[in-house]
Enzyme design. Structure first.
Site: not given
Ligand code: BGC
Ligand code: BGC
Length: 797
Positions: A288, A490
């Protein structure tokens, strides 16, 4: 004792010809090319030319990462960029072009104009494998239309604590139900093993995430620690993965969380031994977002620990260049074996060969590519409407006031009544979906608009009024009040209790004022999880838990004004709490307000009383041991603010924010976990950062017991002028102390916890029983620091 993990590989996937081709491909690759296949940058941080130069094997669009950083980019824009990546790879002599992955988690939700389906929590309530399959398959089509290859879905979290900010991404708290819906989801995205179009044509690669036990963390803390036994790990969290592997899922994403204190990203036993060796998963494991950077070295440019634990592809959004160099060097230095690299790349190429992602297969030449008319098409919107109908759960219907007649005068009110972003929830056009408005969701229907259509067609009348007066209220036959959680994704959605009234006091007050008028009142509640809503249930004649329904609110109007052709069939896939702290469920031994499986139909006689217990322990707890203010985010009831002499009170939104004349800026940053701290920069001139409560709090008992303000922080640039720590009841009633010397003692770039006795602070009329701002930092000079936890605590005995 190790659990008895099942072997679930599907033999039909075995293909000797493909394996031969695979070894030929691999034999021709250099180490650099292999490492290129293992690294996945975000498209915001890599150009097509660099994809060619580094022979990168995959790119991703994170939440809210469209082409040209324009969330109105069309399917054609996405496709054009997909072709550019492909062409660049081809020209550079890359062996296999990049696969492009995206979080299409409730429809192709980053795409302008896409159909947004209910988030998984709603699909769990529908209990319908067929619906889940059709939605996944329609989503795959809207992904294919853009030339992308791969979705980071389905989420198979079995959510054990509703305080978790990702609760809505899971189907249920119940492992059986999640397992039941897993194969339909995987097959909906990928097609069925053995069919000619498996992973081809209309289908895309799916990702089962987040392995393992993301939904089992203590207190529901995002990216936290799951402490259960190995047997529970298998029985609760593992079984959906067995179903996913059996259905042929090609990718598994590792979880940010830990099991028994050990990070999943470094968990050789669970990744390698359990998932690959025992369960027989032969696709690849992706990390991830910078998850590899949370292992012992805490570095986003070191991948060896994760790779050695069994991660095959590293999601390395920004720092991929250095990671690429370092990984090559790690192999040369013997930190990662060539055998491990070959295994990882074999797995990646196996998936790509199965999906036909090899030359020649330019994205725009694929059968669904460029069919922009499929994006948000009528057929998909109808499916969304049906999903909304089947996922809503009717929790109260006193005197069977629902369905309403279409020819009535209906008041529509509430913060979420005409707000598609709230309906859609997180992961809608942008990551947090807190910066988008109705105009961004073309083709979507808000709840108000859906009600207007339903009543308008029958000479009824629906009127949207934000703040109806008592006079207004007299004009209506019934009121529909739509309210719920603001969008989040999240950890931003983590909460410490489930009281809706405490989280959103304005909404609770608004509803109560409407209810006092005595007209029939229907609540439509939008949320990413069950919340404690006893006061709101008491205020309502009918109460619908609509979850996060997405773009097709017409499905809700179908139910509210049902003419007999449809009825509520949704059943709770999560138990509904009886008090604000009943957040972690085990279906068998707790007494929730509404049990798992509850849900009325329109004919049911409902006997729920109007006098449910409204006592809310989160409002005020005279015997609390501590007042928690910040942990990864401002904790309820606090909001974070910044101020300077142009505007002293600006609530902080998003991950990067500045005060009015930019004296103070705040950025989310990573310390022990993703975005667990805030980095604050004072650039000179008066500036402050503080946390303010939505209502005054009595902390006299804490102060009497000698309470300390406790702050975990790290100074990056020392203060050039005095720094004042303050606590206000109502400014200027406060207690303050100069902490310049305390900060100096800390040195720089060193995380430490400081404690300040409130009794030692200088007072100007502080009212201990009415604290509004329990923490404020002020300086007129320059200073840069990050803070993690902030609390007021009784001293340890
Ligand atoms: C999330 C994932 C996601 C990834 C890409 C992460 O922060 O936990 O579920 O697929 O970002 O966007
Ligand atoms: C992304 C997300 C990711 C997140 C994590 C964002 O900038 O667009 O997909 O999960 O950062 O920090």
């Amino acid at each position: 004792m190790p659990a008895n993990w099942p072997h679930c590989f599907n033999q039909q996937l075995t293909d000797p010809c493909l394996e031969t081709k695979l070894s030929e491909l691999l034999a021709d690759m250099s180490l650099a090319q292999k490492v290129g296949q293992m690294i996945q940058p975000d498209i915001r941080y890599i150009t097509p030319a660099e994809v060619g130069e580094y022979q990168i094997g995959s790119v991703l669009s994170g939440g809210g990462a469209p082409p040209n950083n324009d969330h109105r980019s069309s399917a054609a824009d996405w496709l054009a960029l997909a072709d550019e990546f492909y062409d660049a790879a081809l020209q550079s002599g890359c062996v296999v072009p990049p696969a492009w992955g995206i979080d299409a988690v409730h429809g192709n939700n980053n795409l302008f104009g896409a159909t947004l389906y209910p988030h998984n929590i709603g699909l769990g309530a529908s209990r319908s494998p067929e619906l889940v399959r059709q939605i996944a398959s329609a989503t795959a089509v809207e992904v294919q239309a853009t030339g992308l290859d791969w979705t980071f879905a389905p989420t198979l979290a079995v959510v054990q604590d509703d305080r978790w900010g990702r609760s809505y991404e899971g189907f249920s708290e119940c492992s059986d139900l999640v397992t039941h819906l897993t194969a339909p989801a995987v097959e909906g995205y990928q097609g069925e093993i053995g069919c000619n179009d498996f992973l081809r044509g209309r289908y895309v690669i799916a990702t089962a995430k987040h392995f393992l036990a993301d939904g089992g963390t203590d207190e529901g803390i995002d990216q936290g620690n799951t402490t259960c036994s190995e047997e529970d790990l298998l029985q609760i969290h593992g079984r959906p993965y067995a179903a996913a592997v059996a259905a042929g899922v090609q990718v598994v994403m590792a979880s940010f969380s830990s099991w028994q204190g050990e990070k999943m990203h470094g968990h050789h036993y669970l990744l390698q031994k359990v998932l690959k060796d025992t369960m027989g998963f032969d696709g690849f494991i992706i990390s991830d977002w910078n998850g590899h950077g949370q292992l012992t070295r805490l570095s986003n440019v070191a991948g060896d620990e994760a790779v050695n634990a069994g991660i095959d592809m590293l999601m390395a959004p920004e720092d991929w260049r250095e990671l690429w160099h370092n990984t090559i060097k790690d192999v040369e230095d013997g930190l990662i074996s060539e055998a491990r690299i070959n295994d990882a790349v074999t797995r990646i190429l196996r998936v790509k060969l199965r999906a036909g992602l090899v030359f020649p297969n330019r994205p725009s030449t694929r059968s669904m590519a460029g069919k922009v008319e499929l994006v948000g098409c009528e057929h998909h919107r109808e499916l969304g409407r049906r999903a909304v109908r089947e996922s809503a759960v009717l929790l109260k219907n006193k005197n069977n006031i629902l369905p309403l007649a279409r020819n009535q005068r209906i008041l529509v009110t509430g913060r979420a009544a005409d707000n598609v972003a709230i309906q859609a929830g997180g992961w809608s056009l942008t990551w947090q979906s807190d910066d988008v408005s109705n105009g961004d969701f073309v083709g979507a229907t808000s709840i108000y608009e859906a009600i207007r259509q339903a009543t308008g067609a029958a000479n009824g009348q629906a009127e949207l009024i934000a703040e109806p007066t008592p006079e207004d209220l007299k004009r209506f036959d019934a009121a529909i009040v739509v309210y719920g959680e603001k969008p989040y994704a999240e950890g931003y959605g983590d909460i410490s209790h489930l009281s809706y009234s405490s989280l959103y006091p304005e909404d609770a007050g608004h509803l109560r004022r409407i209810s006092e008028a005595g007209i029939p009142l229907v609540s439509v509640f939008l949320s990413g999880r069950p919340l404690w809503v006893n006061p709101q249930l008491n205020d309502s004649d009918a109460f619908v838990a609509a979850w996060l329904p997405g773009s097709e609110a017409t499905g809700l109007a179908d139910l509210l004004f049902s003419d007999g052709s449809c009825d509520f069939t949704g059943k709770l896939s999560f138990s509904w709490p009886v008090d604000p702290y009943q957040a972690s469920f085990n279906r068998t031994d707790k007494n929730p307000l509404f049990p798992f499986g509850y849900g009325l139909s329109l004919q049911d006689k409902d006997l729920l009383p109007d006098d449910l217990n409204e006592q809310d322990p989160t409002n005020y707890s005279p015997d609390a041991e501590a007042l928690l203010i910040f942990r990864r985010h401002a904790l309820s009831p606090f909001t974070m603010f910044v101020g300077d002499d142009l505007n002293w009170n600006l609530p902080v939104f998003g991950r990067s924010f500045q005060s009015h004349n930019r004296t103070v800026s705040v950025q989310s940053a990573d310390w022990q976990r993703q975005e667990d701290v805030r980095r604050v920069t004072w650039s000179g001139g008066s500036g402050q950062v503080y946390f303010r409560s939505s209502h005054p709090l009595d902390i006299s008992h804490l102060i009497e017991a000698g309470a300390l303000i406790e702050l975990t922080l790290c100074v990056h640039k020392p203060a050039t002028k005095p720094v004042i720590l303050r606590l206000d009841s109502e400014h200027p009633e406060s207690a303050s102390i100069d902490i310049t010397d305390r900060l100096k003692e800390l040195g720089v770039e060193d995380w430490q916890t400081i404690r300040i006795n409130i009794e030692s602070m200088h007072r100007t009329g502080l009212d201990e029983s009415g604290i509004s701002t329990p923490f404020l930092l002020y300086t007129t000079g320059e200073l840069e620091l990050s803070f993690a936890d902030i609390a007021i605590r009784k001293p340890q005995q």
